[in-house]
Design a protein around this motif. Sequence first.
Motif, PDB file in Angstrom:
ATOM      1  N   TYR A   1      -4.669 -44.441 -31.038  1.00  0.00           N
ATOM      2  CA  TYR A   1      -3.330 -44.988 -30.887  1.00  0.00           C
ATOM      3  C   TYR A   1      -3.363 -46.131 -29.870  1.00  0.00           C
ATOM      4  O   TYR A   1      -3.026 -45.960 -28.708  1.00  0.00           O
ATOM      5  CB  TYR A   1      -2.358 -43.901 -30.417  1.00  0.00           C
ATOM      6  N   LEU A   2      -3.829 -47.277 -30.303  1.00  0.00           N
ATOM      7  CA  LEU A   2      -3.939 -48.443 -29.424  1.00  0.00           C
ATOM      8  C   LEU A   2      -3.283 -49.651 -30.076  1.00  0.00           C
ATOM      9  O   LEU A   2      -3.280 -49.779 -31.300  1.00  0.00           O
ATOM     10  CB  LEU A   2      -5.412 -48.789 -29.172  1.00  0.00           C
ATOM     11  N   ASP A   3      -2.771 -50.549 -29.261  1.00  0.00           N
ATOM     12  CA  ASP A   3      -2.259 -51.814 -29.791  1.00  0.00           C
ATOM     13  C   ASP A   3      -3.392 -52.789 -30.054  1.00  0.00           C
ATOM     14  O   ASP A   3      -3.310 -53.617 -30.941  1.00  0.00           O
ATOM     15  CB  ASP A   3      -1.254 -52.430 -28.823  1.00  0.00           C
ATOM     16  N   ALA A   4      -4.461 -52.715 -29.270  1.00  0.00           N
ATOM     17  CA  ALA A   4      -5.622 -53.592 -29.438  1.00  0.00           C
ATOM     18  C   ALA A   4      -6.734 -52.797 -30.109  1.00  0.00           C
ATOM     19  O   ALA A   4      -7.051 -51.689 -29.693  1.00  0.00           O
ATOM     20  CB  ALA A   4      -6.102 -54.106 -28.084  1.00  0.00           C
ATOM     21  N   TRP A   5      -7.329 -53.345 -31.140  1.00  0.00           N
ATOM     22  CA  TRP A   5      -8.351 -52.638 -31.907  1.00  0.00           C
ATOM     23  C   TRP A   5      -9.742 -52.997 -31.410  1.00  0.00           C
ATOM     24  O   TRP A   5     -10.483 -53.708 -32.045  1.00  0.00           O
ATOM     25  CB  TRP A   5      -8.201 -52.950 -33.393  1.00  0.00           C
ATOM     26  N   ASP A   6     -10.087 -52.521 -30.242  1.00  0.00           N
ATOM     27  CA  ASP A   6     -11.403 -52.738 -29.665  1.00  0.00           C
ATOM     28  C   ASP A   6     -12.190 -51.430 -29.782  1.00  0.00           C
ATOM     29  O   ASP A   6     -12.467 -50.767 -28.795  1.00  0.00           O
ATOM     30  CB  ASP A   6     -11.262 -53.177 -28.205  1.00  0.00           C
ATOM     31  N   LEU A   7     -12.504 -51.035 -31.006  1.00  0.00           N
ATOM     32  CA  LEU A   7     -13.165 -49.763 -31.262  1.00  0.00           C
ATOM     33  C   LEU A   7     -14.673 -49.896 -31.131  1.00  0.00           C
ATOM     34  O   LEU A   7     -15.244 -50.928 -31.480  1.00  0.00           O
ATOM     35  CB  LEU A   7     -12.831 -49.278 -32.667  1.00  0.00           C
ATOM     36  N   PRO A   8     -15.338 -48.837 -30.663  1.00  0.00           N
ATOM     37  CA  PRO A   8     -16.796 -48.866 -30.593  1.00  0.00           C
ATOM     38  C   PRO A   8     -17.380 -48.690 -31.995  1.00  0.00           C
ATOM     39  O   PRO A   8     -16.736 -48.159 -32.893  1.00  0.00           O
ATOM     40  CB  PRO A   8     -17.131 -47.664 -29.719  1.00  0.00           C
ATOM     41  N   PRO A   9     -18.631 -49.116 -32.201  1.00  0.00           N
ATOM     42  CA  PRO A   9     -19.275 -48.878 -33.504  1.00  0.00           C
ATOM     43  C   PRO A   9     -19.427 -47.377 -33.747  1.00  0.00           C
ATOM     44  O   PRO A   9     -19.676 -46.611 -32.798  1.00  0.00           O
ATOM     45  CB  PRO A   9     -20.632 -49.550 -33.380  1.00  0.00           C
ATOM     46  N   ALA A  10     -19.269 -46.948 -34.973  1.00  0.00           N
ATOM     47  CA  ALA A  10     -19.391 -45.530 -35.304  1.00  0.00           C
ATOM     48  C   ALA A  10     -20.758 -44.985 -34.870  1.00  0.00           C
ATOM     49  O   ALA A  10     -20.860 -43.839 -34.428  1.00  0.00           O
ATOM     50  CB  ALA A  10     -19.181 -45.323 -36.796  1.00  0.00           C
ATOM     51  N   SER A  11     -21.798 -45.796 -34.981  1.00  0.00           N
ATOM     52  CA  SER A  11     -23.137 -45.340 -34.601  1.00  0.00           C
ATOM     53  C   SER A  11     -23.228 -44.950 -33.123  1.00  0.00           C
ATOM     54  O   SER A  11     -24.037 -44.115 -32.745  1.00  0.00           O
ATOM     55  CB  SER A  11     -24.182 -46.415 -34.933  1.00  0.00           C
ATOM     56  N   SER A  12     -22.374 -45.524 -32.276  1.00  0.00           N
ATOM     57  CA  SER A  12     -22.411 -45.193 -30.846  1.00  0.00           C
ATOM     58  C   SER A  12     -21.772 -43.837 -30.571  1.00  0.00           C
ATOM     59  O   SER A  12     -21.929 -43.293 -29.482  1.00  0.00           O
ATOM     60  CB  SER A  12     -21.705 -46.273 -30.032  1.00  0.00           C
TER      61      SER A  12
END
Length: 107
Positions: free
Chosen positions: A94-105
């Motif tokens: 639930y974030l306004d900014a989509w700074d997601l880590p890579p799934a592999s991490s």
Amino acid sequence: MLAPFVERYADALWAIDCMNEPEAMVQGPDGNYADWGVTWDEMRAYLAACAEVVHTYGGGLVPVSAGSGWHDWHNLAKGYYDGLGFDFLDAHVYLDAWDLPPASSLA
């Protein structure tokens, strides 16, 4: 009650979510931020037991997971959902900014 349900409807189920956002029932800073609730060890035992029931009575047809939602992806990265027998992870962010880590991490 879960075993008969999974056994009866295994061929019609897409997946089972053992619990939506279990962090809400876990005490402390990696859970609900409160001093009430279960420990992560207790929650992990419940989630693993749920996954085992689904796999046992679903005939291998029903994938199983839990929807982690509190603390963004950090509880996934900390390993709270590792080794529970899940077929996939369901992270709610639930974030306004989509700074997601890579799934592999997140292993």
